[in-house]
Write a protein that holds these residues in place. Structure first.
Motif, short mmCIF file in Angstrom:
data_model
loop_
_atom_site.label_atom_id
_atom_site.label_comp_id
_atom_site.label_asym_id
_atom_site.label_seq_id
_atom_site.Cartn_x
_atom_site.Cartn_y
_atom_site.Cartn_z
N GLN A 85 3.97 3.00 0.78
CA GLN A 85 4.89 4.05 1.01
C GLN A 85 5.61 4.81 -0.09
O GLN A 85 5.81 4.08 -1.06
CB GLN A 85 5.88 3.22 2.06
CG GLN A 85 5.34 2.73 3.22
CD GLN A 85 4.70 3.53 4.21
OE1 GLN A 85 5.53 4.57 4.51
NE2 GLN A 85 3.62 3.20 4.47
N VAL A 86 5.60 6.12 -0.05
CA VAL A 86 6.23 6.98 -0.95
C VAL A 86 7.45 7.48 -0.35
O VAL A 86 7.47 8.35 0.68
CB VAL A 86 5.31 7.63 -1.51
CG1 VAL A 86 6.00 8.80 -2.78
CG2 VAL A 86 4.20 7.05 -2.09
N ASN A 106 1.38 18.49 0.00
CA ASN A 106 0.27 18.20 0.95
C ASN A 106 -0.89 17.27 0.26
O ASN A 106 -1.63 16.31 0.71
CB ASN A 106 -0.25 19.43 1.38
CG ASN A 106 -0.01 19.79 2.77
OD1 ASN A 106 0.28 19.06 3.50
ND2 ASN A 106 -0.33 21.05 3.12
N LEU A 107 -0.80 17.42 -1.07
CA LEU A 107 -1.83 16.56 -1.80
C LEU A 107 -3.24 16.90 -1.45
O LEU A 107 -4.20 15.89 -1.51
CB LEU A 107 -1.49 15.36 -1.88
CG LEU A 107 -0.07 15.10 -2.35
CD1 LEU A 107 0.26 13.56 -2.64
CD2 LEU A 107 0.19 15.39 -4.00
N SER A 160 -3.10 13.74 6.37
CA SER A 160 -2.81 12.58 6.97
C SER A 160 -1.89 11.78 6.19
O SER A 160 -2.12 10.53 6.39
CB SER A 160 -4.18 11.79 7.42
OG SER A 160 -4.91 11.57 6.23
N LEU A 161 -1.26 12.36 5.31
CA LEU A 161 -0.40 11.27 4.58
C LEU A 161 0.91 11.13 5.17
O LEU A 161 2.18 11.46 4.90
CB LEU A 161 0.02 11.92 3.27
CG LEU A 161 -1.03 12.41 2.22
CD1 LEU A 161 -0.89 13.30 0.87
CD2 LEU A 161 -1.87 10.95 1.90
N VAL A 197 3.79 9.33 3.01
CA VAL A 197 4.64 10.29 2.03
C VAL A 197 5.65 10.78 2.93
O VAL A 197 5.40 11.74 3.72
CB VAL A 197 4.06 10.96 1.33
CG1 VAL A 197 4.71 11.91 0.15
CG2 VAL A 197 2.64 10.13 0.39
N LYS A 198 7.03 10.47 2.48
CA LYS A 198 8.19 11.12 3.03
C LYS A 198 9.23 11.78 2.06
O LYS A 198 9.48 11.19 1.12
CB LYS A 198 8.92 10.10 4.06
CG LYS A 198 8.07 9.85 5.42
CD LYS A 198 8.46 8.83 6.13
CE LYS A 198 7.73 8.15 7.42
NZ LYS A 198 8.31 7.18 8.18
N GLY A 199 9.80 12.89 2.74
CA GLY A 199 10.85 13.49 2.05
C GLY A 199 12.35 13.27 2.61
O GLY A 199 12.25 13.38 3.68
N PHE A 200 13.29 13.09 1.93
CA PHE A 200 14.56 12.69 2.65
C PHE A 200 15.73 13.57 1.69
O PHE A 200 15.76 13.65 0.55
CB PHE A 200 14.95 11.22 2.45
CG PHE A 200 14.34 10.30 3.30
CD1 PHE A 200 14.61 9.87 4.59
CD2 PHE A 200 13.00 9.84 2.62
CE1 PHE A 200 14.05 9.16 5.42
CE2 PHE A 200 12.32 8.97 3.66
CZ PHE A 200 12.67 8.62 4.92
N ALA A 201 16.21 14.50 2.54
CA ALA A 201 17.38 15.19 2.03
C ALA A 201 18.85 14.32 2.20
O ALA A 201 18.86 14.00 3.29
CB ALA A 201 17.59 16.67 2.71
#
Length: 504
Positions: A87-88, A103-104, A108-109, A112-116
């Motif tokens: 988990q990233v 996207n790398l 199907s990633l 990998v999640k971004g958090f603001a």
């Protein structure tokens, strides 16, 4: 008869098979056959044998990077190459721009999640707090522009943290640059943060580029786990919890693509970090920072700003209700103001002496009491007109040539000298006059009790060390203070109105 005979033959055959199987099994056991096929015992993840499924134990967090220039995509990709299912989390204050190419080359990633962290009408409350989304036992903070090439380093860190739970494990990025080890003293009551260097392998904070592994439960105990600048903010919070940091020796991760190498990028980052530090210390209510070099930095009020606390009710500043003492910037400004007042009174030839709580502080430590918000000075009313500033202040407030504001107090017939027109940290000047052997107060203020005292305390005058200089004082100081505050006041001073405090 035929049926009975058939049944007999069948029973004989079954019995013979049982005999054959029995002796076959005995022969198999005699050669150790069953030992080979016993089910292995359940193996728990221990410190001596880290789980191969480390991706189920650790969440990767990328926090320290700059939106305007970074290597986040390649940094994350290096971990996914080694741990495809790990988990990233990429955490930022606001959505990075230019956008991250996250996207790398893989649609199907889902791991990998971004958090603001910033507020938004489109983002639910819970999603702005990524610590609530972490499901693993550990988190690994990864600095930008770094690489992992094998499982071993992370497994070793997990194993070490298993041996030392409730601590933090650190690994360097480069073998060429040694990490700095610091001790950190966070004094909430005194609004201060002090660093000191140590050669020990156990630290409170680490400097240099490094990876940080810690338990998720510990991260959840921190009030602001992701506030920038990072990881300085993290170590301030963990140091306040007395969490030790251990630097692993003999192992390191790899550098990634160089970033922030241009003078422009470095200048821009320095400016941004300066503002981040100001905000960090404001959030944590830190007013004084002492670096390991001995350099002192002030983040409290200045001559151009207001003082650090508001209106005082019943002689009880708001910070005392918070369990704190006077902010150190206020004490520093108060010392400057008091020295200026003493010099001005000396030049004018005014007879004055240190009074009340200020004299108590001088007797105890030669300084202002650490929770006091003003300095009290008594002076002879007959000398008032000798001071040009007191004379002018009778009619209206006046700023002297050094920027200090002199004024007549609105709450009684006495005077105040403020640090500046904006910053109302002050020295009180109380006028007294002789009446039938008593020094009587020439004012109607009520907040200072037992102000009057026998005149013989001033004949002769004495002096005492206060804020780095000798200041006039009454004689027989102990008797003087016990007259005003009661027996044992010097050894056991009290806050003003201690019964009003919300804590013992």
């Amino acid at each position: 008869m035929r049926i009975k005979f058939a049944r007999l033959i069948a029973l004989i055959v079954v019995f013979a098979n049982v005999i054959v199987i029995y002796y076959s099994l005995r022969l198999f056991v005699s050669f150790g056959g069953f030992k080979t096929y016993h089910s292995p015992p359940t193996i728990k993840t221990t410190t001596k044998s880290p789980s191969k499924h480390v991706s189920k134990l650790v969440t990767i967090i990328v926090r320290e990077f700059e939106s305007f220039e970074n290597d986040v995509t390649s940094t994350v990709q290096s971990f996914l190459n080694v741990f495809p299912n790990i988990q990233v989390m990429i955490i930022y204050d606001s959505l990075p721009y230019p956008p991250l190419d996250i996207n790398l080359k893989n649609n199907s990633l889902k791991n990998v999640k971004g958090f603001a962290l910033s507020s938004s009408l489109k983002v639910p409350y819970a999603e702005r707090y990524p610590v609530l989304q972490i499901k693993t036992k550990y988190v690994l903070f990864v600095p930008d522009s770094t690489r992992i090439s094998s499982r071993q380093n992370l497994q070793l860190m997990v194993a070490e943290l298993g041996r030392q739970p409730s601590s933090i494990i650190v690994a360097p990025v480069s073998s060429k640059k040694e990490l700095g080890c610091l001790r950190v003293n966070v004094n909430v009551r005194e609004w201060t943060l002090k660093y000191s260097s140590t050669k020990n392998n156990l630290c409170d904070a680490v400097t240099g580029k490094h990876f940080i592994l810690m338990e998720t439960d510990l991260l959840r105990q921190l009030p602001e786990p992701f506030i920038l600048p990072f990881p300085q903010s993290l170590y301030i919070q963990t140091a306040s919890l007395l969490v030790e940091v251990k630097i692993l020796k003999g192992m390191f991760f790899q550098e990634g693509k160089p970033v922030l190498k241009s003078h422009h990028a470095q200048f821009k980052q320095k400016q941004i970090n300066t503002e981040r530090l100001k905000n960090l210390y404001k959030v944590f209510q830190i007013k004084q920072v002492v670096r390991e070099t001995g350099l002192t930095e002030w983040y409290g009020c200045t001559r151009e700003t207001s003082r650090c606390f508001g209106t005082i009710v019943d002689q009880m500043p708001s910070y005392l209700y918070e369990g704190r003492w006077t902010p150190p910037c206020c004490l520093s400004n108060l010392r400057k103001t008091a020295k200026h007042v003493f010099n001005s009174l000396d030049e004018a030839g005014i007879r004055y002496w240190l009074e009340a709580g200020s004299l108590l502080g001088a007797m105890r430590s030669g300084d202002i009491l650490p929770w006091d918000h003003d300095v009290d000075v008594g002076f002879n009313r007959d000398d008032l007109l000798r001071s040009p500033w007191l004379k002018k202040a009778k009619d209206k407030p006046v700023v002297d040539s050094k920027g200090f504001l002199w004024e007549k107090a609105t709450g009684g017939n006495f005077y105040r000298v403020n640090y500046s027109k904006s910053n109302k940290i002050y020295v009180n000047l109380f006028p007294f006059y002789s009446k039938n052997g008593t020094m009587a107060k020439d004012s109607w203020f009520t907040s200072h009790k037992n102000m009057e005292f026998p005149e013989n305390f001033l004949h002769p005058m004495s002096s005492i060390e206060f804020i780095g200089r000798q200041v006039p004082s009454p004689n027989n100081i102990r008797d003087f203070l016990e007259l005003k505050f009661g027996k044992g006041a010097i050894e056991n001073p009290e806050y003003p109105n201690p019964s009003r405090l919300p804590f013992p």
